[in-house]
Design a protein around this motif. Structure first.
Motif, PDB file in Angstrom:
ATOM      1  N   CYS A  84     -43.774  39.901  41.404  1.00  0.00           N
ATOM      2  CA  CYS A  84     -42.514  40.599  41.658  1.00  0.00           C
ATOM      3  C   CYS A  84     -41.520  40.443  40.514  1.00  0.00           C
ATOM      4  O   CYS A  84     -41.565  39.488  39.740  1.00  0.00           O
ATOM      5  N   ARG A  85     -40.662  41.423  40.390  1.00  0.00           N
ATOM      6  CA  ARG A  85     -39.565  41.444  39.427  1.00  0.00           C
ATOM      7  C   ARG A  85     -38.299  41.844  40.165  1.00  0.00           C
ATOM      8  O   ARG A  85     -38.362  42.565  41.152  1.00  0.00           O
TER       9      ARG A  85
ATOM     10  N   ALA B  12     -50.319  40.740  42.748  1.00  0.00           N
ATOM     11  CA  ALA B  12     -48.956  41.253  42.916  1.00  0.00           C
ATOM     12  C   ALA B  12     -47.966  40.272  42.304  1.00  0.00           C
ATOM     13  O   ALA B  12     -47.984  39.086  42.612  1.00  0.00           O
TER      14      ALA B  12
ATOM     15  N   ASP C  44     -39.872  33.663  37.334  1.00  0.00           N
ATOM     16  CA  ASP C  44     -39.648  32.246  37.035  1.00  0.00           C
ATOM     17  C   ASP C  44     -38.168  31.870  37.186  1.00  0.00           C
ATOM     18  O   ASP C  44     -37.838  30.713  37.395  1.00  0.00           O
TER      19      ASP C  44
ATOM     20  N   GLU D  75     -56.107  36.535  26.220  1.00  0.00           N
ATOM     21  CA  GLU D  75     -55.432  37.412  25.258  1.00  0.00           C
ATOM     22  C   GLU D  75     -56.309  37.870  24.104  1.00  0.00           C
ATOM     23  O   GLU D  75     -55.936  38.790  23.375  1.00  0.00           O
TER      24      GLU D  75
ATOM     25  N   GLY E 127     -54.309  34.420  31.575  1.00  0.00           N
ATOM     26  CA  GLY E 127     -53.750  34.469  30.229  1.00  0.00           C
ATOM     27  C   GLY E 127     -54.778  34.709  29.132  1.00  0.00           C
ATOM     28  O   GLY E 127     -54.657  34.186  28.024  1.00  0.00           O
TER      29      GLY E 127
ATOM     30  N   PRO F 146     -49.325  43.395  33.667  1.00  0.00           N
ATOM     31  CA  PRO F 146     -48.957  43.870  35.013  1.00  0.00           C
ATOM     32  C   PRO F 146     -48.443  45.297  34.910  1.00  0.00           C
ATOM     33  O   PRO F 146     -47.695  45.619  33.988  1.00  0.00           O
TER      34      PRO F 146
ATOM     35  N   VAL G 102     -43.271  41.620  49.223  1.00  0.00           N
ATOM     36  CA  VAL G 102     -44.429  41.679  48.341  1.00  0.00           C
ATOM     37  C   VAL G 102     -45.705  41.969  49.142  1.00  0.00           C
ATOM     38  O   VAL G 102     -46.513  42.827  48.774  1.00  0.00           O
TER      39      VAL G 102
HETATM   40  P1  C2E Z   1     -48.575  33.276  38.087  1.00  0.00           P
HETATM   41  O1  C2E Z   1     -48.853  33.569  39.520  1.00  0.00           O
HETATM   42  O2  C2E Z   1     -49.365  32.228  37.436  1.00  0.00           O
HETATM   43  O3  C2E Z   1     -48.714  34.686  37.365  1.00  0.00           O
HETATM   44  C1  C2E Z   1     -49.195  34.841  36.067  1.00  0.00           C
HETATM   45  C2  C2E Z   1     -48.066  35.047  35.071  1.00  0.00           C
HETATM   46  O4  C2E Z   1     -48.638  35.097  33.761  1.00  0.00           O
HETATM   47  C3  C2E Z   1     -47.319  36.357  35.257  1.00  0.00           C
HETATM   48  O5  C2E Z   1     -45.966  36.144  34.865  1.00  0.00           O
HETATM   49  C4  C2E Z   1     -48.047  37.283  34.265  1.00  0.00           C
HETATM   50  O6  C2E Z   1     -47.277  38.371  33.840  1.00  0.00           O
HETATM   51  C5  C2E Z   1     -48.309  36.321  33.136  1.00  0.00           C
HETATM   52  N1  C2E Z   1     -49.471  36.728  32.320  1.00  0.00           N
HETATM   53  C6  C2E Z   1     -50.532  37.464  32.694  1.00  0.00           C
HETATM   54  N2  C2E Z   1     -51.416  37.623  31.684  1.00  0.00           N
HETATM   55  C7  C2E Z   1     -50.892  36.957  30.621  1.00  0.00           C
HETATM   56  C8  C2E Z   1     -51.327  36.755  29.264  1.00  0.00           C
HETATM   57  O7  C2E Z   1     -52.383  37.202  28.839  1.00  0.00           O
HETATM   58  N3  C2E Z   1     -50.518  36.001  28.471  1.00  0.00           N
HETATM   59  C9  C2E Z   1     -49.344  35.477  28.910  1.00  0.00           C
HETATM   60  N4  C2E Z   1     -48.606  34.778  28.067  1.00  0.00           N
HETATM   61  N5  C2E Z   1     -48.890  35.661  30.201  1.00  0.00           N
HETATM   62  C10 C2E Z   1     -49.669  36.386  31.032  1.00  0.00           C
HETATM   63  P2  C2E Z   1     -44.760  36.617  35.763  1.00  0.00           P
HETATM   64  O8  C2E Z   1     -45.030  37.955  36.378  1.00  0.00           O
HETATM   65  O9  C2E Z   1     -43.515  36.450  34.960  1.00  0.00           O
HETATM   66  O10 C2E Z   1     -44.745  35.567  36.962  1.00  0.00           O
HETATM   67  C11 C2E Z   1     -44.437  34.220  36.738  1.00  0.00           C
HETATM   68  C12 C2E Z   1     -44.667  33.401  37.985  1.00  0.00           C
HETATM   69  O11 C2E Z   1     -43.733  33.722  39.024  1.00  0.00           O
HETATM   70  C13 C2E Z   1     -46.038  33.610  38.614  1.00  0.00           C
HETATM   71  O12 C2E Z   1     -47.006  32.881  37.916  1.00  0.00           O
HETATM   72  C14 C2E Z   1     -45.795  33.100  40.017  1.00  0.00           C
HETATM   73  O13 C2E Z   1     -45.927  31.693  40.078  1.00  0.00           O
HETATM   74  C15 C2E Z   1     -44.345  33.478  40.269  1.00  0.00           C
HETATM   75  N6  C2E Z   1     -44.310  34.692  41.103  1.00  0.00           N
HETATM   76  C16 C2E Z   1     -44.462  35.993  40.750  1.00  0.00           C
HETATM   77  N7  C2E Z   1     -44.382  36.804  41.822  1.00  0.00           N
HETATM   78  C17 C2E Z   1     -44.191  36.007  42.886  1.00  0.00           C
HETATM   79  C18 C2E Z   1     -44.033  36.246  44.310  1.00  0.00           C
HETATM   80  O14 C2E Z   1     -44.100  37.383  44.826  1.00  0.00           O
HETATM   81  N8  C2E Z   1     -43.850  35.144  45.109  1.00  0.00           N
HETATM   82  C19 C2E Z   1     -43.799  33.883  44.607  1.00  0.00           C
HETATM   83  N9  C2E Z   1     -43.618  32.851  45.465  1.00  0.00           N
HETATM   84  N10 C2E Z   1     -43.954  33.620  43.287  1.00  0.00           N
HETATM   85  C20 C2E Z   1     -44.150  34.664  42.434  1.00  0.00           C
END
Ligand code: C2E
Ligand code: MG
Ligand code: MG
Ligand code: MG
Length: 279
Positions: free
Chosen positions: A63-64, A61, A76, A235, A233, A259, A95
């Motif tokens: 979130c956006r 999961a 982020d 790809e 990640g 996602p 979430v």
């Molecule tokens: P994370 O938990 O390490 O999530 C993985 C991030 O990498 C996600 O970015 C995802 O979209 C991205 N990603 C997945 N596959 C690939 C790929 O093949 N290549 C690349 N370049 N990126 C990929 P997202 O959704 O922007 O989330 C960023 C971070 O924000 C997450 O890293 C997590 O640390 C945080 N986050 C997201 N949702 C929540 C939440 O509900 N609560 C909290 N506390 N943190 C959250």
């Protein structure tokens, strides 16, 4: 001359700071409002696969924030803000509720949520998590909570107690973005988690079958500790093949799926169950 230039630079800097502060205050205000109405936080789900299968075994999961004027804001940006202004628990609760309500419709899959240090350290956290699981009739073993390397390894006392409590109830834990912290491998011997998620910065490096030494070392170390591994990640096909041959358990990345929304998850996994979701 130099003095005038300095004064101009200062004036510019001051204006810039004002602008930043105004933007920040607006975001703060809007985030509080978004959380009180509860309609702007959206949750996307990224499927996670076994490295030798094309059937997803879990969903993460993510979130956006769908801001009415600014559009979609990445976690982020707003998660650190939510932590600073003390509303992260509310986001975590939204979430978790959404994640549980989704996998209640999909009996064969597990779900992962990201949790901030502030949530993990809160005294009521284990009970809140377990009661949401009970409400949706979900086995605790189907939930995995992703935490940061520093929280897992530098063990804050309350967080450690909460992790032990939840693990005793069956909930799984993973260290997210593993390898980006400053922990030495030897400290990992003492962690109380079930999985390491290898940070995407290392996975990008193994394209064309090169630079896999760090990833190989992490996977071998994890296996020796009885921990499972997920590569983040992924790809390219080369990366997937390399990870499979290195013995990585699970893979997650744009190669398999970005996602996706709830509807797409149901289309991918729900089949006969999809009707229930639409009521
Ligand atoms: P994370 O938990 O390490 O999530 C993985 C991030 O990498 C996600 O970015 C995802 O979209 C991205 N990603 C997945 N596959 C690939 C790929 O093949 N290549 C690349 N370049 N990126 C990929 P997202 O959704 O922007 O989330 C960023 C971070 O924000 C997450 O890293 C997590 O640390 C945080 N986050 C997201 N949702 C929540 C939440 O509900 N609560 C909290 N506390 N943190 C959250
Ligand atoms: Mg994560
Ligand atoms: Mg990660
Ligand atoms: Mg991350």
């Amino acid at each position: 001359h130099a003095k005038a230039a300095g004064r101009n630079a200062y004036a510019l800097f001051g204006e810039h700071m004002d602008e930043l502060l105004r933007t920040r205050r607006k975001l703060e205000h809007d985030l509080r409002e978004a959380l009180s109405t509860g309609t702007q936080i959206e949750i996307a789900y990224q499927p996670v696969y076994s490295s030798d299968s094309s059937v997803p075994c879990s969903l993460e999961a993510l979130c956006r924030w769908r801001h009415p004027e600014l559009g979609s804001i990445a976690p982020d940006v707003f998660i650190p803000l939510a932590e600073e202004i003390g509303v992260i628990q509310k986001i975590g609760a939204i979430v978790l509720e959404d994640a549980c309500s989704l996998i209640a419709l999909l009996p064969s899959i597990s779900v992962a949520v990201n949790a901030s240090a502030a949530e993990l350290s809160s005294p009521g956290y284990p009970l809140r998590v377990l009661s949401v699981l009970a409400k949706w009739g979900i086995e605790p073993t189907r939930l995995e909570i992703e935490i940061t390397e520093s929280l897992a390894i530098n063990g804050e006392e309350n967080a450690e107690r909460n992790i032990l409590m939840l693990r005793a109830a069956g909930v799984r834990f993973a260290i997210d973005d593993f390898g980006t912290g400053y922990s030495s491998f030897s400290r990992v011997q003492n962690v109380t988690v079930d999985r390491l998620k290898i940070d995407k910065s290392f996975i990008g490096g193994i394209r064309e079958g090169r630079n896999s030494a760090i990833v190989e070392a992490i996977i071998n170390m994890a296996r020796a500790q009885g921990l499972r591994t997920t590569a983040e990640g992924v790809e390219t096909n080369e990366q997937r093949d390399a990870l499979k041959s290195l013995g990585c358990d699970n893979i997650q990345g744009f190669l398999m799926s970005r996602p996706i929304g709830r509807g797409e998850v149901m289309a991918l996994l729900g089949a006969g169950e999809a009707k229930k979701d639409r009521g």
